[in-house]
Design a protein around this motif. Structure first.
Motif, short mmCIF file in Angstrom:
data_model
loop_
_atom_site.label_atom_id
_atom_site.label_comp_id
_atom_site.label_asym_id
_atom_site.label_seq_id
_atom_site.Cartn_x
_atom_site.Cartn_y
_atom_site.Cartn_z
N GLY A 1 40.05 45.64 42.95
CA GLY A 1 41.03 46.49 43.20
C GLY A 1 42.03 46.57 43.53
O GLY A 1 42.25 47.48 43.15
N GLY B 1 43.99 50.08 41.71
CA GLY B 1 44.75 50.85 42.48
C GLY B 1 46.32 50.89 42.17
O GLY B 1 46.60 52.31 42.42
N SER C 1 40.69 55.48 40.54
CA SER C 1 40.00 56.25 41.51
C SER C 1 39.11 55.17 41.66
O SER C 1 39.18 54.32 41.26
N LYS C 2 38.97 55.41 43.57
CA LYS C 2 38.09 54.05 44.22
C LYS C 2 36.62 54.19 43.53
O LYS C 2 35.67 53.20 43.54
N GLU C 3 36.13 55.23 42.63
CA GLU C 3 35.20 55.70 42.02
C GLU C 3 34.46 54.40 41.71
O GLU C 3 33.79 54.32 40.94
N CYS D 1 35.28 51.88 41.06
CA CYS D 1 34.64 50.60 41.69
C CYS D 1 33.32 49.81 40.54
O CYS D 1 32.60 50.50 40.83
N LYS E 1 32.10 44.57 46.72
CA LYS E 1 32.46 46.52 46.57
C LYS E 1 33.24 45.81 47.58
O LYS E 1 34.11 46.57 47.16
N TRP F 1 36.86 44.91 46.86
CA TRP F 1 36.88 45.64 45.91
C TRP F 1 37.91 46.76 46.27
O TRP F 1 39.33 46.66 46.12
N LEU F 2 37.73 47.42 47.84
CA LEU F 2 37.46 48.29 48.42
C LEU F 2 38.46 47.73 48.83
O LEU F 2 40.47 49.19 49.27
N TRP G 1 42.28 48.04 46.26
CA TRP G 1 42.04 49.35 45.91
C TRP G 1 43.07 49.45 47.49
O TRP G 1 43.87 50.60 46.98
N ARG G 2 42.69 50.20 48.93
CA ARG G 2 43.80 50.54 49.63
C ARG G 2 44.78 49.56 50.03
O ARG G 2 45.15 50.51 49.92
#
Length: 58
Positions: free
Chosen positions: A17, A21, A26-28, A30, A38, A41-42, A45-46
């Motif tokens: 993730g 990033g 995009s976080k889409e 994932c 998930k 991963w997010l 990403w953040r």
């Protein structure tokens, strides 16, 4: 033993993730369905997004 495997999977998801990033995806993007994985991963990403905002990556 099971716990460690799960942890490894979450660590890997977090790292992936983060990579996504950093490379501006995009976080889409994932790929995971499992909610625990998930959310790892997010989280990665953040983290990457805030690192980018601080100018660590261009």
């Amino acid at each position: 033993m099971m716990k460690r495997q799960k942890r490894d999977r979450q660590n890997r998801a977090h790292a992936r993730g983060y990579q996504a990033g950093v490379s501006g995806r995009s976080k889409e993007a994932c790929p995971y369905q499992n909610l625990d994985i998930k959310s790892e991963w997010l989280g990665g990403w953040r983290e990457a997004m805030s690192d980018r905002q601080q100018g660590l990556y261009k």
